[in-house]
Design a protein around this motif. Structure first.
Motif, PDB file in Angstrom:
ATOM      1  N   PRO A   1      -2.046   3.132   3.346  1.00 33.32           N
ATOM      2  CA  PRO A   1      -0.778   3.834   3.533  1.00 33.32           C
ATOM      3  C   PRO A   1      -0.579   4.310   4.968  1.00 33.32           C
ATOM      4  CG  PRO A   1      -1.757   4.469   1.446  1.00 33.32           C
ATOM      5  CD  PRO A   1      -2.756   3.588   2.139  1.00 33.32           C
ATOM      6  N   ASP A   2       0.679   4.230   5.416  1.00 32.24           N
ATOM      7  CA  ASP A   2       1.071   4.625   6.777  1.00 32.24           C
ATOM      8  C   ASP A   2       0.386   3.780   7.848  1.00 32.24           C
ATOM      9  OD1 ASP A   2       2.693   6.697   5.730  1.00 32.24           O
ATOM     10  OD2 ASP A   2       0.932   7.983   5.548  1.00 32.24           O
ATOM     11  N   ASP A   3       0.088   2.516   7.504  1.00 28.05           N
ATOM     12  CA  ASP A   3      -0.510   1.557   8.444  1.00 28.05           C
ATOM     13  C   ASP A   3      -1.900   1.959   8.925  1.00 28.05           C
ATOM     14  OD1 ASP A   3       1.535  -0.315   8.395  1.00 28.05           O
ATOM     15  OD2 ASP A   3       2.683   0.740   9.932  1.00 28.05           O
TER      16      ASP A   3
ATOM     17  N   ARG B   1      -0.415  -9.726  -2.202  1.00 29.51           N
ATOM     18  CA  ARG B   1       0.596 -10.221  -1.259  1.00 29.51           C
ATOM     19  C   ARG B   1       0.368 -11.697  -0.947  1.00 29.51           C
ATOM     20  NH1 ARG B   1       3.766  -7.070   3.259  1.00 29.51           N
ATOM     21  NH2 ARG B   1       5.294  -8.700   3.634  1.00 29.51           N
ATOM     22  N   ARG B   2      -0.877 -12.077  -0.727  1.00 26.80           N
ATOM     23  CA  ARG B   2      -1.152 -13.482  -0.435  1.00 26.80           C
ATOM     24  C   ARG B   2      -0.763 -14.360  -1.621  1.00 26.80           C
ATOM     25  NH1 ARG B   2      -5.583 -12.597   1.317  1.00 26.80           N
ATOM     26  NH2 ARG B   2      -7.046 -13.202  -0.323  1.00 26.80           N
ATOM     27  N   ALA B   3      -1.069 -13.894  -2.821  1.00 26.43           N
ATOM     28  CA  ALA B   3      -0.682 -14.652  -4.012  1.00 26.43           C
ATOM     29  C   ALA B   3       0.831 -14.758  -4.130  1.00 26.43           C
ATOM     30  CB  ALA B   3      -1.265 -13.997  -5.258  1.00 26.43           C
ATOM     31  N   ALA B   4       1.540 -13.666  -3.886  1.00 26.96           N
ATOM     32  CA  ALA B   4       2.998 -13.678  -3.989  1.00 26.96           C
ATOM     33  C   ALA B   4       3.610 -14.635  -2.975  1.00 26.96           C
ATOM     34  CB  ALA B   4       3.548 -12.273  -3.794  1.00 26.96           C
TER      35      ALA B   4
ATOM     36  N   PRO C   1       0.787  -1.231   0.000  1.00 26.29           N
ATOM     37  CA  PRO C   1       0.000   0.000   0.000  1.00 26.29           C
ATOM     38  C   PRO C   1       0.819   1.282   0.000  1.00 26.29           C
ATOM     39  CG  PRO C   1      -0.958  -1.579   1.518  1.00 26.29           C
ATOM     40  CD  PRO C   1       0.352  -2.149   1.081  1.00 26.29           C
ATOM     41  N   ASP C   2       2.071   1.228   0.469  1.00 29.02           N
ATOM     42  CA  ASP C   2       2.914   2.418   0.507  1.00 29.02           C
ATOM     43  C   ASP C   2       3.750   2.583  -0.752  1.00 29.02           C
ATOM     44  OD1 ASP C   2       2.314   3.531   3.153  1.00 29.02           O
ATOM     45  OD2 ASP C   2       3.165   1.650   3.905  1.00 29.02           O
ATOM     46  N   GLY C   3       3.551   1.709  -1.729  1.00 28.57           N
ATOM     47  CA  GLY C   3       4.283   1.821  -2.980  1.00 28.57           C
ATOM     48  C   GLY C   3       5.623   1.146  -2.998  1.00 28.57           C
ATOM     49  N   ASN C   4       5.947   0.425  -1.941  1.00 26.29           N
ATOM     50  CA  ASN C   4       7.200  -0.327  -1.916  1.00 26.29           C
ATOM     51  C   ASN C   4       7.040  -1.630  -2.698  1.00 26.29           C
ATOM     52  OD1 ASN C   4       8.405   1.542  -0.019  1.00 26.29           O
ATOM     53  ND2 ASN C   4       7.100   0.602   1.541  1.00 26.29           N
ATOM     54  N   VAL C   5       8.154  -2.195  -3.115  1.00 28.14           N
ATOM     55  CA  VAL C   5       8.145  -3.485  -3.799  1.00 28.14           C
ATOM     56  C   VAL C   5       8.469  -4.574  -2.777  1.00 28.14           C
ATOM     57  CG1 VAL C   5       9.212  -4.912  -5.568  1.00 28.14           C
ATOM     58  CG2 VAL C   5       8.760  -2.501  -6.016  1.00 28.14           C
TER      59      VAL C   5
END
Length: 310
Positions: free
Chosen positions: A152-154, A174-177, A112-116
């Motif tokens: 974003p930002d928890d 995320r669950r799929a990854a 959600p914060d745009g991180n990979v």
């Protein structure tokens, strides 16, 4: 040999007084006693756990079990400190942590914060057990991303409906990854040692027909009784072996769900397996997590398999 392998999300097994633990020592002691009583009643030889809050709670549970499952392994924590763990009657002779996404897994998955994302939120654990006559069994336990949304930002709430939709999408991605990461690790280990049977367990946070659950099985198999070249990669979900009246592991918003699973490799499937779930004491939950702090009975049921291994 008959072997019982179980999986159980024990819901925030943290020390009392910690942020996610029970409010006092009495609740903690009663919870340990309850967990131990169910594990003993089921007769688990191998107990795979999720939501263990560190090494000390795992040691306390081992003590409550009176030494019946003396061999343990614990995974790497997530940001809350929860981990997966394995307890075993027979020796754990090898242990491997699955945390970073392996080569061949999904690349470029955002949060959600745009991180990979480059790693699982909470690491899986692979253990190798040595049984009678020096036979080996590979047991993997994992805890995939939940459906709880973060922003974003928890933040736990969205600013608008677009953000809500994105939050749900990020959780699914995320669950799929994480499921792909587990499957890719299995694709490395299973063909490398095809004579070592495999059990994969855990809280997959999705039901049997969900794509994230089904991809853990590997290649589809029209006939398990007929060997073919994909057998070294295959797993079989025992969900359809559960008695219909107990084919669930959580009651969420008054709906029964089966989100905790046991998979076995072909050799174990053909040797003879049965499955069940201990649902006697489970109660329904909703999104009010604060009310669960002093719960003694976890919000998930134990799911277990009995394997008749000649």
């Amino acid at each position: 040999m008959v072997l019982r392998v179980a999986t159980w999300n024990v819901e925030n097994l943290f020390l009392p007084g910690t942020d996610d633990g029970p409010s006092n020592e009495d609740v903690y002691t009663r919870k340990l006693a309850y967990l131990a009583s169910v594990i003993i009643d089921v007769g688990a030889d191998v107990m795979c756990l999720q939501e263990v809050g560190g090494e000390q709670p795992l040691a306390d549970l081992a003590s409550a079990l009176g030494g019946s499952l003396p061999h343990t392994a614990i995974g790497q924590p997530d940001e809350r400190g929860i981990r997966v763990a394995v307890m075993s009657r027979v020796p754990i002779t090898e242990k491997y942590h699955w945390v970073d996404f392996p080569a061949g897994a999904l690349p470029g998955v955002p949060d959600p914060d745009g991180n990979v994302l480059t790693a699982m939120g909470r690491g899986a654990v692979e253990t190798v057990l040595t049984l009678e006559s020096d036979r080996r069994l590979r047991v993997v336990t994992t805890h995939l991303k939940s459906k709880l949304l973060t922003f974003p930002d928890d933040r736990r709430y969205p600013l608008d409906e677009n953000e809500r939709a994105r939050g749900a999408g990020y959780a699914l991605l995320r669950r799929a990854a994480e499921a792909v990461a587990v499957r890719v690790e299995l694709n490395t280990w299973m063909p490398r040692e095809p004579d070592v049977p495999v059990v994969v367990t855990g809280d997959m946070n999705d039901e049997p027909q969900a794509v994230t659950t089904m991809l853990l099985a590997g290649p589809a198999d029209a006939d398990p009784n007929r060997p073919d070249r994909y057998d070294p990669y295959r797993l079989y979900n025992l969900a359809d072996r559960l008695p219909p009246a107990r084919a669930f592991s959580r009651i969420y918003r008054e709906r029964r769900e089966l989100i905790d699973h046991v998979f076995v490799s072909r050799e174990l499937l053909l040797a003879g397996v049965a499955a069940d779930a201990f649902v006697d004491d489970i109660v329904g939950i909703d999104d009010d997590l604060d009310s669960r702090r002093d719960a003694v009975v976890p919000d998930h049921a134990m799911v277990f398999a009995q394997i008749s291994w000649p």
